[in-house]
Design a protein around this motif. Structure first.
Motif, PDB file in Angstrom:
ATOM      1  N   ALA A  87       0.082 -51.890 -12.366  1.00 22.55           N
ATOM      2  CA  ALA A  87       0.373 -52.851 -11.309  1.00 22.55           C
ATOM      3  C   ALA A  87      -0.191 -52.377  -9.971  1.00 22.55           C
ATOM      4  CB  ALA A  87       1.886 -53.062 -11.202  1.00 22.55           C
ATOM      5  N   VAL A  88      -0.141 -51.084  -9.723  1.00 21.88           N
ATOM      6  CA  VAL A  88      -0.674 -50.543  -8.473  1.00 21.88           C
ATOM      7  C   VAL A  88      -2.190 -50.708  -8.433  1.00 21.88           C
ATOM      8  CG1 VAL A  88      -1.001 -48.436  -7.124  1.00 21.88           C
ATOM      9  CG2 VAL A  88       1.225 -48.925  -8.148  1.00 21.88           C
ATOM     10  N   LEU A  89      -2.849 -50.451  -9.548  1.00 26.94           N
ATOM     11  CA  LEU A  89      -4.300 -50.636  -9.603  1.00 26.94           C
ATOM     12  C   LEU A  89      -4.661 -52.099  -9.391  1.00 26.94           C
ATOM     13  CD1 LEU A  89      -5.268 -48.284 -12.582  1.00 26.94           C
ATOM     14  CD2 LEU A  89      -5.376 -47.811 -10.135  1.00 26.94           C
ATOM     15  N   GLY A  90      -3.849 -53.001  -9.968  1.00 32.12           N
ATOM     16  CA  GLY A  90      -4.080 -54.435  -9.757  1.00 32.12           C
ATOM     17  C   GLY A  90      -3.959 -54.807  -8.293  1.00 32.12           C
ATOM     18  N   ALA A  91      -2.961 -54.244  -7.608  1.00 33.18           N
ATOM     19  CA  ALA A  91      -2.785 -54.519  -6.180  1.00 33.18           C
ATOM     20  C   ALA A  91      -3.963 -53.979  -5.369  1.00 33.18           C
ATOM     21  CB  ALA A  91      -1.476 -53.896  -5.693  1.00 33.18           C
ATOM     22  N   ILE A  92      -4.459 -52.808  -5.738  1.00 39.43           N
ATOM     23  CA  ILE A  92      -5.615 -52.220  -5.039  1.00 39.43           C
ATOM     24  C   ILE A  92      -6.834 -53.124  -5.182  1.00 39.43           C
ATOM     25  CG2 ILE A  92      -7.261 -50.300  -5.089  1.00 39.43           C
ATOM     26  CD1 ILE A  92      -4.883 -48.485  -5.860  1.00 39.43           C
ATOM     27  N   ILE A  93      -7.062 -53.638  -6.387  1.00 36.94           N
ATOM     28  CA  ILE A  93      -8.199 -54.529  -6.615  1.00 36.94           C
ATOM     29  C   ILE A  93      -8.076 -55.790  -5.776  1.00 36.94           C
ATOM     30  CG2 ILE A  93      -9.290 -56.049  -8.318  1.00 36.94           C
ATOM     31  CD1 ILE A  93      -8.769 -53.922 -10.421  1.00 36.94           C
ATOM     32  N   ILE A  94      -6.908 -56.407  -5.795  1.00 34.27           N
ATOM     33  CA  ILE A  94      -6.720 -57.661  -5.056  1.00 34.27           C
ATOM     34  C   ILE A  94      -6.923 -57.455  -3.560  1.00 34.27           C
ATOM     35  CG2 ILE A  94      -5.007 -59.400  -4.399  1.00 34.27           C
ATOM     36  CD1 ILE A  94      -3.910 -59.219  -7.237  1.00 34.27           C
ATOM     37  N   MET A  95      -6.387 -56.377  -3.033  1.00 35.95           N
ATOM     38  CA  MET A  95      -6.567 -56.111  -1.600  1.00 35.95           C
ATOM     39  C   MET A  95      -8.037 -55.844  -1.267  1.00 35.95           C
ATOM     40  SD  MET A  95      -3.789 -56.466   0.098  1.00 35.95           S
ATOM     41  CE  MET A  95      -4.120 -55.568   1.613  1.00 35.95           C
ATOM     42  N   ALA A  96      -8.788 -55.311  -2.247  1.00 37.01           N
ATOM     43  CA  ALA A  96     -10.206 -55.027  -2.009  1.00 37.01           C
ATOM     44  C   ALA A  96     -11.055 -56.290  -2.030  1.00 37.01           C
ATOM     45  CB  ALA A  96     -10.724 -54.035  -3.048  1.00 37.01           C
TER      46      ALA A  96
END
Length: 573
Positions: free
Chosen positions: A371-380
């Motif tokens: 979930a954290v990696l998903g959030a990082i991608i979306i913010m990028a």
């Protein structure tokens, strides 16, 4: 033989390398590595690969680009758009196992590298000009939305099949919302808060405390690492992976990537050729655009030809590392520049830190929530969604706005590959359509001067028996009929016309079809008692005409150096 500094730009920069320069590169390299480690793992998952492959793609390719690249600040590595395209293209092959999928990714990386090197060898780097800004903006905006939606399953802890189109993604998400894992959703919200806070608020607060810029910058850019650490500690401490079924990265193999022997599979290459070409072109275009923008801030220039070689070799290095295609990332490059990178030594330092992480620290990522990696991608990828660009295009050029919108919706609803190819086709078709109906101005003399301007825009004088026309386009097969019909219609509407002066200031070339049309036009006008004259013919066009029999079709001396000369000579006839 060329000097080594021309082949390896880094050698030229090292001639003036100083201790302070190294400190700047060191700080920038550390900051980019802090951002690159979580992003690399996240983008690998986006590409459909295990997370360590994003780290593998951040070691050897960075070293290679550091030696060959002409941009001091460009940060090469895994990027969101290329990761999505890798996932899309390989999934269409329906690989039977993870090993087949990884093999396809390696071959795709090798093929991208080969394509870039071939483009350099045949000097076709300008092929990227066929991807207009409107197409690229529409594509990246739509791709960003697809990427963001593809991460919703990680944010909510859902088991969803991969979908290429937005309607499929939305339907899958909506039908599975009742199965949301509440703990995973909470972790996602916390990750977003951390990332947003570090990006928007933390810097201002730290600067108000009058901390040194060299201290503030690394802390502000470390948002992804903070989210990674907090998420991992929470899952480990509360055993959420066991008690709440929170999905984590799991065990990542420890150790540096092994160099792989490259086995060329002709059938696989045939299937991957078009996706590889698109990845190569878009990756090169993005890299050169970012590199040029950053170089201009230093009053420097990058060399696109060297970038083709550097990116091509970096992708071959990625294939040797057993991983997938790389390119220059906009976000990381901006961070690299802002952090003070002076040379590509900064990228080498980032690569070394990633290598140390892969060699010794991968067990620390066991509890890292996806979930954290998903959030990082979306913010990028959120900054890639450019709504303002459509409004700007619509005000300036509606054709470009329609191209942008068409590409955007085609990528969303037909898939990445078909969408961008359709966008390029629409862009080229509109270009041909616009040039097939060129602007033709009837001009007259401004006062007693030697200047001639459009009669609809200026107060000018014209002769009753003379029509002076300026065609604002080169003459070729697509527009020559339009020009011919315009001239014949003017003669039909005004029987007093005895002379046509075709002003060629905007004509840069004449193709065979246009030449034949001009020859027929001379004959048709002569039958009507009208003489065709040419004025202000450019040297290269004149060379073309001299190599044919066209000039013998004109009346002697009917080509004039200036429009004024043509008007005065014709008036005296």
């Amino acid at each position: 033989m060329r000097p080594l500094a021309e082949v390896f730009p880094l050698l030229g920069w090292l001639k003036h390398y100083q201790r302070q320069t190294f400190i700047s590169d060191l700080v920038a390299g550390i900051i980019v590595a802090i951002l690159l480690i979580p992003q690399g793992m996240a983008y690998a998952i986006l590409a459909g690969l295990p997370p360590q492959y994003g780290l593998y793609a951040s070691i050897l390719p960075l070293f290679i680009y550091s030696l060959l690249g002409s941009s001091r600040s460009l940060a090469v590595g895994p990027v969101a758009i290329a990761s999505l395209m890798v996932s899309t293209s390989i999934s269409q092959l329906a690989p039977q196992s993870e090993a087949d999928y990884i093999n396809a990714a390696i071959n795709l990386s090798l093929l991208v590298g080969v394509i870039l090197l071939v483009l350099r060898c045949i000097r076709l780097g300008a092929i990227v000009n066929f991807i207009s800004h409107s197409v690229l903006t529409g594509f990246t905006s739509a791709a960003a939305i697809i990427i963001a939606l593809s991460q919703v399953k990680h944010l909510l802890g859902l088991d969803l099949a991969r979908a290429e189109r937005i309607d499929e993604s939305l339907m899958a998400i909506a039908s599975n919302l009742p199965n949301t894992n509440s703990i995973t959703a909470v972790i996602s919200v916390i990750a977003f808060i951390i990332l947003w806070y570090c990006k928007r608020t933390l810097c201002d607060q730290l600067l108000r405390l009058k901390l040194p810029q060299g201290v503030v910058e690394p802390i502000c850019k470390a948002g992804p690492m903070f989210a990674l650490l907090i998420g991992s500690i929470a899952v480990w401490y509360f055993s959420f992976d066991q008690t709440a079924a929170v999905k984590t990265v799991g065990m990542i193999p420890q150790g540096l990537p092994h160099l792989h022997a490259l086995h060329i599979d002709v059938d696989l290459w045939r299937q991957l050729m078009m996706p590889a070409l698109l990845i190569a072109l878009i990756g090169f275009l993005e890299s050169v655009s970012v590199g040029t923008a950053l170089a201009s801030k230093r009053q420097e220039r990058i060399n696109p030809n060297k970038e083709l070689v550097a990116l091509g070799m970096a992708n071959i290095g990625s294939a040797l590392s057993g991983t997938y295609p790389v390119a220059g990332g906009f976000g990381r490059s901006m961070v690299n520049y802002s952090a003070g990178a002076q040379t590509t030594i900064a990228s080498m330092i980032s690569a070394i830190l990633v290598a140390i992480t892969v060699a010794f620290l991968t067990p620390l990522f066991y509890y890292l929530p996806k979930a954290v990696l998903g959030a990082i991608i979306i913010m990028a990828v959120i900054p890639l969604i450019n709504i303002v660009a459509f409004k700007t295009c619509w005000r300036f050029n509606k054709a470009d706005a329609l191209t942008l919108a068409a590409t955007f919706f085609l990528v969303l609803f037909t898939g990445v590959e078909i969408g961008i190819l359709s966008g390029i086709a629409i862009s080229v078709a509109l270009l041909i359509y616009r040039s097939s109906q060129p602007h033709i101005a009837i001009v007259g003399r401004v006062g007693d001067s030697e200047h001639f301007r459009n009669i609809t825009r200026h107060d000018v004088t014209t002769g009753k028996s003379t029509l002076a026309l300026r065609v604002d386009e080169s003459l070729y097969f697509a527009n020559t009929r339009f020009v011919e019909e315009f001239i014949l219609q003017q003669c039909a509407d005004n029987k007093q016309i005895k002379h046509i002066i075709l002003i060629c200031t905007a004509v840069n070339f004449i193709d065979a079809s246009a030449l034949e049309t001009l020859e027929n036009l001379i004959i048709n006008l002569r039958d009507e008692g009208v003489t065709l004259h040419l004025a202000e013919v450019k040297g290269p066009v004149m060379d073309q005409l001299n190599s044919t029999h066209f000039l013998t079709q004109l009346a002697p001396g009917n080509i004039y150096f200036t429009t004024d000369q043509a008007m005065r000579e014709v008036a005296g006839v």
